[in-house]
Design an enzyme around this catalytic site. Structure first.
Site, mmCIF file in Angstrom:
data_model
loop_
_atom_site.group_PDB
_atom_site.id
_atom_site.type_symbol
_atom_site.label_atom_id
_atom_site.label_comp_id
_atom_site.label_asym_id
_atom_site.label_seq_id
_atom_site.Cartn_x
_atom_site.Cartn_y
_atom_site.Cartn_z
ATOM 1 N N GLY A 44 5.572 -4.892 6.863
ATOM 2 C CA GLY A 44 6.804 -4.257 7.336
ATOM 3 C C GLY A 44 7.287 -3.251 6.301
ATOM 4 N N GLY A 45 6.337 -2.717 5.532
ATOM 5 C CA GLY A 45 6.664 -1.859 4.401
ATOM 6 C C GLY A 45 7.081 -0.440 4.737
ATOM 7 N N THR A 46 7.133 -0.104 6.021
ATOM 8 C CA THR A 46 7.612 1.234 6.380
ATOM 9 C C THR A 46 8.979 1.155 7.071
ATOM 10 O OG1 THR A 46 6.472 1.190 8.526
ATOM 11 C CG2 THR A 46 5.264 2.118 6.661
ATOM 12 N N GLY A 47 9.547 -0.041 7.112
ATOM 13 C CA GLY A 47 10.827 -0.243 7.795
ATOM 14 C C GLY A 47 12.026 0.126 6.942
ATOM 15 N N GLY A 74 11.912 -2.440 4.094
ATOM 16 C CA GLY A 74 10.568 -2.568 3.523
ATOM 17 C C GLY A 74 10.196 -1.444 2.585
ATOM 18 N N ARG A 82 -0.668 -0.215 10.223
ATOM 19 C CA ARG A 82 -1.621 -0.001 11.302
ATOM 20 C C ARG A 82 -2.287 1.350 11.099
ATOM 21 N NH1 ARG A 82 2.508 -2.642 14.229
ATOM 22 N NH2 ARG A 82 3.563 -0.659 14.583
ATOM 23 N N LYS A 108 6.200 9.369 9.660
ATOM 24 C CA LYS A 108 5.940 8.527 8.492
ATOM 25 C C LYS A 108 5.065 9.198 7.437
ATOM 26 C CE LYS A 108 6.618 4.143 10.878
ATOM 27 N NZ LYS A 108 6.060 2.853 11.318
ATOM 28 N N LYS A 163 14.851 -17.721 12.211
ATOM 29 C CA LYS A 163 14.641 -17.683 10.760
ATOM 30 C C LYS A 163 14.671 -19.084 10.157
ATOM 31 C CE LYS A 163 16.452 -13.029 9.817
ATOM 32 N NZ LYS A 163 17.396 -12.233 8.999
ATOM 33 N N ARG A 217 11.727 -21.138 8.088
ATOM 34 C CA ARG A 217 11.921 -21.817 6.792
ATOM 35 C C ARG A 217 11.294 -23.216 6.831
ATOM 36 N NH1 ARG A 217 17.970 -21.148 4.112
ATOM 37 N NH2 ARG A 217 17.960 -18.874 3.864
#
Length: 308
Positions: free
Chosen positions: A11-14, A17, A36, A45, A133, A137
């Site tokens: 999720g590093g382009t959010g 993120g 992706r 992006k 969430k 956990r």
């Protein structure tokens, strides 16, 4: 000196993120972002990917729904940080399955980055996301995966930049709507500071199997105090419109997404006080600004200056 842990951000382009990835690269951790392959041709992006390339971030091709690619990516790192968005929260069990198969992960940070899901008093529809969430956990814990849960409370870019006046693009200049009596305290943090604190926790044994709360003392404000600070900056007194809880709950029921979610989260914080109505006990949590006093975080006061 031992080598720094390798970090994979899913999720590093959010919205958050990208700050975590950048913080990882700045800190000297070998940092990887799962993307992706098709996203490389996305013009929106391209600038972000170029900045990652320049800062030494490694792009790994993979997909949350491609188990093999996920396992392959995870096997190359030590720490997995998920910052996937709301629509993918439920599917993070796929990350857990891949972590179990890979067998090499020292720490997992699931996509939390908000309020403490075990200590929040919240109504639907936001309640559903918190339940997802919380379930994740329990799964993480029952599978014996080492973890850190980051609870950064409110994102400044979302809740502070408009003083929580939803549907607007800047802080108010005439009147301000305040939920409840405006007295419960909330916590606001700038997104890049959240990224910095998250990366700081990666190698820290004090954050292992703990909740990392981001609650810097200069970023804790009641709604009333926040409005007073803003009034002082713009040299003007705003008309304060207080909305009683009964009316807030009615508005939540009548609103459409995403406003109903925003209102229910705000209700939990501004009326129920869910960010500040409990003490952080050493048995379950630690506080980021206490652990890392060297981090020069952006205060609420400083953050609001840009809008004056």
């Amino acid at each position: 000196m031992s080598e720094k842990n390798k970090i994979l951000v899913i999720g590093g382009t959010g919205k958050l993120g990208k700050f975590i990835v950048s913080a990882g690269a700045r800190s000297g951790h070998p940092t990887f972002a799962l993307v992706r392959e098709s996203s490389l041709s996305n013009p929106a992006k391209s600038e972000l990917f170029e900045s990652y390339k320049c800062s030494g971030v490694t792009l790994l091709f993979g997909d949350l729904y491609d188990h093999e690619s996920l396992v392959k990516a995870i096997k190359q790192v030590d720490v997995v940080i998920s910052s996937v968005g709301h629509s993918l929260l439920r599917d993070q069990d796929r990350i857990i399955a891949a972590i179990k198969e890979a067998g090499n992960v020292k720490r997992f940070f699931p996509s939390e980055f908000g309020n403490d899901v075990d200590r929040i008093d919240v109504v639907v529809p936001a309640k559903r996301a918190y339940e997802i969430k919380a379930k994740l956990r329990r799964t993480t814990e029952s599978e014996g995966i080492p973890y850190t849960y980051v609870c950064n409370n409110f994102f400044a870019g979302y809740f502070l930049s408009t003083l929580s006046q939803f549907g607007t693009t800047a802080p108010p200049r005439d009147k301000v709507i305040i939920m409840g009596d405006g007295n419960p305290k909330a916590v606001f943090n700038k997104e890049d500071d959240i990224g910095t604190y998250t990366i700081k926790a990666v190698d820290d044994p004090r954050t292992l199997n703990k909740i990392l709360y981001v609650k810097p003392p200069k970023n804790i404000y009641s709604f009333n105090d926040l409005v007073s600070l803003w009034e002082k900056k713009i040299g003007k007194t705003l008309e304060r419109i207080y909305v009683p809880e009964e009316e807030v709950l009615k508005n939540i029921k009548e609103a459409s997404p995403p406003l109903n979610v925003e209102l229910s989260i705000s209700h939990s914080v501004y009326i129920k006080g869910s960010q500040t109505n409990f003490e952080i006990e050493p048995s379950f949590g630690v506080e980021a600004s206490e652990l890392y006093p060297d981090v020069k975080y952006t205060t609420v006061d400083e953050y609001l200056d840009q809008f004056v």
